[in-house]
Design an enzyme around this catalytic site. Structure first.
Site, mmCIF file in Angstrom:
data_model
loop_
_atom_site.group_PDB
_atom_site.id
_atom_site.type_symbol
_atom_site.label_atom_id
_atom_site.label_comp_id
_atom_site.label_asym_id
_atom_site.label_seq_id
_atom_site.Cartn_x
_atom_site.Cartn_y
_atom_site.Cartn_z
ATOM 1 N N VAL A 1 0.834 -1.210 0.000
ATOM 2 C CA VAL A 1 0.000 0.000 0.000
ATOM 3 C C VAL A 1 0.869 1.261 0.000
ATOM 4 O O VAL A 1 0.616 2.226 -0.728
ATOM 5 C CB VAL A 1 -0.971 0.004 1.203
ATOM 6 N N CYS A 2 1.954 1.212 0.810
ATOM 7 C CA CYS A 2 2.841 2.377 0.926
ATOM 8 C C CYS A 2 3.391 2.800 -0.430
ATOM 9 O O CYS A 2 3.584 3.986 -0.693
ATOM 10 C CB CYS A 2 4.028 2.050 1.829
ATOM 11 N N SER A 3 3.658 1.819 -1.281
ATOM 12 C CA SER A 3 4.313 2.123 -2.555
ATOM 13 C C SER A 3 3.392 2.857 -3.515
ATOM 14 O O SER A 3 3.818 3.283 -4.577
ATOM 15 C CB SER A 3 4.819 0.825 -3.197
ATOM 16 N N GLN A 4 2.107 2.970 -3.163
ATOM 17 C CA GLN A 4 1.172 3.676 -4.037
ATOM 18 C C GLN A 4 0.619 4.945 -3.396
ATOM 19 O O GLN A 4 0.161 5.837 -4.100
ATOM 20 C CB GLN A 4 0.026 2.738 -4.425
#
Lengths: 190, 202
Positions: free
Chosen positions: B92-95
């Site tokens: 999730v963090c990567s988006q």
């Protein structure tokens, strides 16, 4: 002594097998019956509704779209690769509009996976997307796919009579070259 | 060299060569290329004592661009969104930040700057954020003392990463919105924008 030619041949074969595994990893299986049965929110914009050939109504199913082929782009506003690929995807749509034989036969629809209507709109405005984009905040599309959705993913769907559809092409990852991708899609019209 | 030794070396070579193309394969595919999936995590692991109306804890952290970022530098100038993400290279963090990246106009219209904070160190954040395109907002490393700022905000989880949390801080340095989110899920952009819009009307 080990025969180095045989060893070399083994290495080449295994390398090719390795690349083969890549393709396998990218293959996506789609359940056409489930996909055909999924209900999506109709675009609110009348021009987008008209483009898809949808009548009034809050919901629609993919087989209701008036086209022979439908390119479904699974994207997310949050996905950096979708952002990077937006130009190529827009270009694909422009190319389709320029070819009279394809304009009415092949339509495009973006589904914002896990995105709210607001988030889809941010993506639409940022990248000036001129084909319909709809939200799928509940990940409904996942039900039709064998693997966890990766964005962007493209499903090219042949729409047949009787509310059926057939998935004729899948692509996981960015399209990069819109012209090349269009050739592959056009070949599926035959 | 014996045949056995040669064969051992060859098998090692083949192993490396066969695995290498898989790396190419994943790198060329979607947004989560190179992403480690930790599976479904406990949604929340902390309970912050910070409340809306409290003065936001001050901090100064090193950023990717080489300087430091502090709350103080935006006092009386900009509203601030602190976006804590648990860890680099996770799903999730990567988006989340690429989403804020394309929403720049919305934040700027609301006189707001985003500060991205993670407990990762600078080299990790450098490599990770390069995959996101050019982020317009500062990205700060809360690596050392480990998670000290996350701790101040009451969101340092027991495994050393932070919660996925958003804090809106107004120009006076007062906390106006808190969303300590389920770590497995993306906070909705409109909830954050609505909180910022409320600052304009108050």
């Amino acid at each position: 002594m080990v025969n180095m030619r045989i060893v070399g041949a083994i290495i080449i074969v295994l390398m090719l097998a390795g690349f083969g595994l890549c393709d396998v990893a990218k293959t996506l299986s789609v359940n056409a019956d489930i996909l055909a049965d999924l209900k999506f929110n109709s675009p609110e914009n009348l021009a987008e509704k008209k483009y898809l050939g949808l009548s009034d109504g809050k919901n629609f199913r993919l087989p209701q779209v008036k086209a022979r082929l439908l390119i479904v782009q699974l994207f997310s506003m949050y996905c950096p690769i979708c952002q990077r690929d937006a130009h190529a995807v827009n270009e694909l749509h422009s190319l389709l509009q320029k070819v009279p034989g394809l304009r009415d036969e092949v339509k495009m629809l973006g589904i914002g996976v896990g995105n709210t209507p607001y988030e889809v709109n941010v993506f639409r405005e940022k990248f000036k997307v001129s084909f319909p984009l709809i939200p799928d905040d509940n990940f409904a599309i996942q039900k039709a796919l064998s693997d966890e959705i990766r964005t962007p993913t493209f499903l090219v769907v042949k729409l047949t009579a009787g509310g059926k559809l057939e998935v004729v092409l899948t692509k996981v990852g960015e399209i990069k070259e819109s012209g090349e991708f269009l050739k592959k899609i056009a070949a599926k019209l035959n | 060299m014996s045949n056995k030794a040669i064969l051992t070396k060859i098998f090692f070579l083949v192993f490396v060569i066969v695995l290498a193309p898989r790396g190419v394969c994943w790198a060329s595919t979607p947004a989560d290329s190179g992403i480690y999936d930790p599976g479904n995590l406990k949604p929340m692991d902390t309970s912050t004592s910070l409340k809306v109306g409290d003065v936001a804890p001050e901090f100064s952290l090193p950023t990717l661009s080489g300087g430091a970022v502090s709350l103080d530098q935006y006092r009386n100038k900009k509203n601030v969104v602190l976006s804590f993400v648990p860890a680099a290279w996770t799903p999730v963090c990567s988006q989340q930040w690429p989403g804020y990246n394309i929403a720049r106009d919305l934040f700027e219209k609301l006189d707001t700057v985003v500060i991205g904070i993670s407990v990762d160190n600078i080299p990790t954040l450098h490599a990770w954020t390069r995959e996101m395109g050019n982020l317009w907002f500062p990205v700060a490393s809360d690596f050392w003392p480990h998670g000290a700022v996350a701790q101040k905000y009451g969101i340092l989880r027991s495994d050393g990463v932070s919660e996925r949390a958003l804090f809106v801080i107004d120009k006076k340095g007062v906390v106006r919105f808190i969303d300590v989110h389920d770590i497995n899920k993306m906070p909705k952009l409109e909830d954050l924008i609505k909180a910022l819009e409320k600052l304009q009307t108050n």
